[in-house]
Design a protein around this motif. Structure first.
Motif, PDB file in Angstrom:
ATOM      1  N   VAL A 405      -4.340 -18.281  -6.107  1.00  0.00           N
ATOM      2  CA  VAL A 405      -3.749 -17.627  -5.137  1.00  0.00           C
ATOM      3  C   VAL A 405      -3.343 -18.636  -4.333  1.00  0.00           C
ATOM      4  O   VAL A 405      -3.856 -19.605  -4.027  1.00  0.00           O
ATOM      5  CB  VAL A 405      -4.699 -16.660  -4.144  1.00  0.00           C
ATOM      6  N   ARG A 407      -1.657 -19.045  -1.092  1.00  0.00           N
ATOM      7  CA  ARG A 407      -1.330 -18.111   0.075  1.00  0.00           C
ATOM      8  C   ARG A 407      -0.321 -19.153   0.905  1.00  0.00           C
ATOM      9  O   ARG A 407      -0.482 -20.370   1.041  1.00  0.00           O
ATOM     10  CB  ARG A 407      -2.608 -17.894   0.960  1.00  0.00           C
ATOM     11  N   ASP A 423      -9.977 -14.424  -0.994  1.00  0.00           N
ATOM     12  CA  ASP A 423      -8.822 -14.309  -2.012  1.00  0.00           C
ATOM     13  C   ASP A 423      -9.227 -14.640  -3.414  1.00  0.00           C
ATOM     14  O   ASP A 423      -8.750 -13.969  -4.330  1.00  0.00           O
ATOM     15  CB  ASP A 423      -7.850 -15.560  -1.494  1.00  0.00           C
ATOM     16  N   LEU A 427      -8.910 -11.802  -6.284  1.00  0.00           N
ATOM     17  CA  LEU A 427      -8.198 -12.480  -7.526  1.00  0.00           C
ATOM     18  C   LEU A 427      -9.073 -12.142  -8.610  1.00  0.00           C
ATOM     19  O   LEU A 427      -8.369 -11.460  -9.782  1.00  0.00           O
ATOM     20  CB  LEU A 427      -7.869 -13.907  -7.512  1.00  0.00           C
ATOM     21  N   GLY A 473      -0.105 -10.712  -8.548  1.00  0.00           N
ATOM     22  CA  GLY A 473       0.685 -11.109  -7.169  1.00  0.00           C
ATOM     23  C   GLY A 473       1.032  -9.561  -6.754  1.00  0.00           C
ATOM     24  O   GLY A 473       0.533  -9.544  -5.247  1.00  0.00           O
ATOM     25  N   LEU A 476      -2.519  -8.159  -5.258  1.00  0.00           N
ATOM     26  CA  LEU A 476      -2.992  -8.646  -4.118  1.00  0.00           C
ATOM     27  C   LEU A 476      -2.110  -8.964  -2.918  1.00  0.00           C
ATOM     28  O   LEU A 476      -2.482  -9.220  -1.729  1.00  0.00           O
ATOM     29  CB  LEU A 476      -3.414 -10.260  -4.748  1.00  0.00           C
ATOM     30  N   GLU A 478       0.179 -11.352  -2.418  1.00  0.00           N
ATOM     31  CA  GLU A 478       0.022 -12.546  -2.203  1.00  0.00           C
ATOM     32  C   GLU A 478       0.463 -13.205  -3.526  1.00  0.00           C
ATOM     33  O   GLU A 478       0.376 -12.819  -4.596  1.00  0.00           O
ATOM     34  CB  GLU A 478      -1.372 -13.097  -1.959  1.00  0.00           C
ATOM     35  N   VAL A 480       0.490 -15.177  -6.721  1.00  0.00           N
ATOM     36  CA  VAL A 480      -0.340 -15.784  -7.681  1.00  0.00           C
ATOM     37  C   VAL A 480       0.282 -16.771  -8.768  1.00  0.00           C
ATOM     38  O   VAL A 480       1.382 -16.029  -9.332  1.00  0.00           O
ATOM     39  CB  VAL A 480      -1.098 -14.529  -8.309  1.00  0.00           C
TER      40      VAL A 480
END
Length: 625
Positions: A405, A407, A423, A427, A473, A476, A478, A480
């Motif tokens: 991840v 971020r 995270d 993940l 991604g 999540l 977020e 990836v």
């Protein structure tokens, strides 16, 4: 030879044994068929065997589901506990294919365990045996509340052998025994067994199936006890004529909710189904909430009143998972309170079962991938057996993917360490789900997650990396980043290559982050000459082909001189005038050739990055020639 593949369909139609599928190949070989025909026939044979295995698995699963459904039907209309327990033992013996199945119950008054139901037993001594608490394989199961299996009872030292038990087992002739607990919450009330008079290995699916039957048996016993308690209460209410009308409806509701909860559990109902059923029975609105997890009142198992609502904690093993909240019934008598509390208990069992099943499969998939990465010298046959139990596609080429991840923010962010840990956990959870759906493996490693996924038809490692980055991604929410290795052929046959591929995937992942391509997925082939340096395979021919292959192919087809023109162009500092002097041609000829190169390689071929890769590819092409 066109008729032989059809014979496999005939074998599938009549359910022939596995050995029969070799006959068409043997007949073709005997008749002098050529290698291509034999290869085609062998491929058809393997396909037919896979279809046969799939059909066998589906038939077996249908039989198991049918047996579970029939057991659930018996429980829903429970009248005779002994009949239901006999049916469970008979079905367990039939579906597991064992010679003997039996069920024992704990006697808290006598402080021992007695045989309640047997199926397939021929020894009177065995059928009447009583065991002290903690003795034999059943004692081990009762102590740990976990299934145990032995393929050689008398040679197994994990549990306490006694003369009484060993004599009874020897008299029955049992060798291999599987025992699973009959549990009500944290209490073990007995053990359900399946046994053979010969050595055998019980598969994971068979253990899970017997556990399902054990759960049914425990529910049957508990429901019968509850119905007995209800009948006693009704008798008391009949004698107390003054209060019978006030309590009879409450007792009926309790009986109804117990039956409905039993049906829901046995038919695979969920938490919200339980809440809906209790809402209808209690006449209010019941909702499950996770907001009270970790701090719900009434964590001791009793429902408590909060204003006009009643709250029953949903907890297990000291952990509060949430709560059932009853709205619209400010006044509850003790029986309705017990009904709400029992619904909370059923809800906790459903949540634990769902969590345990998911965590168990995730853990097993991670352990297998860890063994491939850390212990490639393990027995390959055992690795294949473990992969087969997880239903992974071990024959297809696989790609190792390293994911992290990325971020926006970073370590300067408040509580960055805690967020990074969260995270990584999210993940890993998302990657494990993806691996399960794609018949692959996943494990948490090196601050991120590693996946081993099979390639689909026409799919490349780069395609898979991009799909994985996008899928994880999106899940999540977020970015990836995913780096992929080159394909690994039959990783279970070459486990040492998995660690090598993981190192390559990590290098690709690091390169993507250095190139500010966070949130993307790529393999070495996507990274140009940088990918050539990162890849373990050093696929120079592939790099040359991807970079200037169209120009080389054009020269070969047309007899032109584009490759030499490019060499001269770059050697002349990308000056057409100096290039025409080096080639001894007109400047218009140079311009026409470079225009053709642009159409073949794209309009950006003279950009600094592309030009650098093209020059390197030209040098490597010249060395290869």
């Amino acid at each position: 030879m066109s008729h032989e593949p059809a014979s496999f369909l005939e074998l599938l139609t009549r359910g022939a044994a596995t050995e029969a599928y070799d006959r068409p190949v043997l007949l073709a070989r005997a008749s002098g068929a050529g290698p291509e025909a034999l290869a085609e026939l062998e491929e058809a044979k393997q396909l037919a065997l896979r279809v046969r295995a799939e059909l066998e698995g589906r038939r077996r699963r249908e039989a198991e589901l049918s047996a579970l459904f029939e057991t659930a039907h018996d429980l829903a209309g429970l009248r005779d506990l002994d009949a239901v327990l006999r049916a469970i033992v008979q079905r367990a013996r039939s579906l597991l294919g064992t010679e003997v199945a039996y069920l024992s119950l704990n006697d808290p008054v006598a402080g021992d365990t007695y045989m309640r139901v047997t199926e397939g037993s021929v020894s009177a001594r065995f059928q009447q045996v009583r065991l002290g608490m903690g003795e034999g394989l059943g004692g081990l199961v009762a102590q740990t509340a976990r299934p145990y299996v032995t393929d050689d009872y008398f040679g197994d030292a994990r549990f306490q052998h006694t003369r009484t038990i060993d004599t009874a087992v020897r008299d029955e002739g049992l060798v291999a025994i599987l025992g699973v607990p009959l549990s009500l919450g944290a209490q073990v009330i007995g053990v359900l067994f399946a046994a053979d008079r010969r050595a055998r290995v019980f598969e994971r699916e068979q253990v899970a199936l017997l556990c399902s039957f054990a759960a049914h048996a425990a529910v049957a016993i508990d429901t019968a006890n509850l119905l007995g308690e209800t009948r006693s209460a009704l008798a008391e209410l009949e004698r107390a004529n003054g209060i019978i009308r006030e309590h009879s409806a409450v007792i009926e509701r309790a009986s109804e909710v117990h039956d409905r909860l039993s049906e829901l559990v046995l038919h695979g109902g969920g938490v919200h189904d339980v809440a809906h059923a209790v809402s209808e029975v209690l006449g209010g609105t019941v909702a499950f909430t996770e907001e009270r997890a970790g701090a719900a009142p009434g964590a001791d198992g009793h429902a408590v009143r909060e204003g006009d609502d009643w709250v029953a904690a949903v907890s297990a093993g000291g952990e509060t998972l949430g709560a059932l909240v009853l709205h619209g019934r400010p006044e509850l008598d003790p029986v309705d309170q017990r009904t709400l509390e029992r619904a909370a208990l059923v809800t906790s069992l459903l949540l634990l079962a769902r969590r345990s099943a998911g965590e168990a499969e995730q853990r097993v998939r991670g352990e297998l991938l860890d063994d491939l990465l850390d212990a490639p010298d393990r027995d390959r046959l055992l690795l294949r057996e473990r992969a087969a139990r997880l239903r992974t596609d071990s024959e297809a080429p696989h790609v190792v993917l390293a994911a992290r991840v990325d971020r926006v923010g970073g370590p300067a962010e408040p509580d960055a360490g805690g967020r990074e840990s969260a995270d990584r956990q999210r993940l890993w959870s998302a990657a494990t789900h993806l691996a399960a759906t794609r018949r692959g493996l996943a494990s948490a490693r090196d601050g991120g997650t590693v996946l081993l996924l099979p390639l689909g038809p026409g799919e490349s490692a780069a395609d898979l990396a991009r799909q994985t980055a996008h899928g994880l991604g999106s899940t999540l929410r977020e970015p990836v980043t995913v780096g992929a290795s080159a394909p690994v052929r039959a990783p279970l046959d070459r486990p040492d290559q998995v660690a090598v591929a993981y190192a390559e995937a990590r290098r690709c992942l690091d390169a993507l982050r250095l190139l500010h391509r966070s949130g993307q997925g790529a393999a070495a082939e996507d990274l140009g000459f940088l990918g050539l340096l990162l890849a373990d395979s050093r696929d120079i021919d592939g790099f040359v082909d991807r970079t200037v292959g169209q120009v080389v192919a054009y020269d070969r087809r047309r007899g032109t001189d584009l490759v030499r023109t490019l060499d001269a162009y770059f050697a002349s500092g990308m000056s057409p005038a100096r290039t025409k002097d080096a080639l001894h041609v007109h400047v218009n000829t140079v311009a026409q050739r470079l225009e053709r190169v642009g159409r073949l390689l794209g309009t950006d071929w003279q950009s600094p990055a592309r030009a650098l890769e093209i020059q390197l590819a030209l040098r490597l092409h010249a060395l290869a020639d």
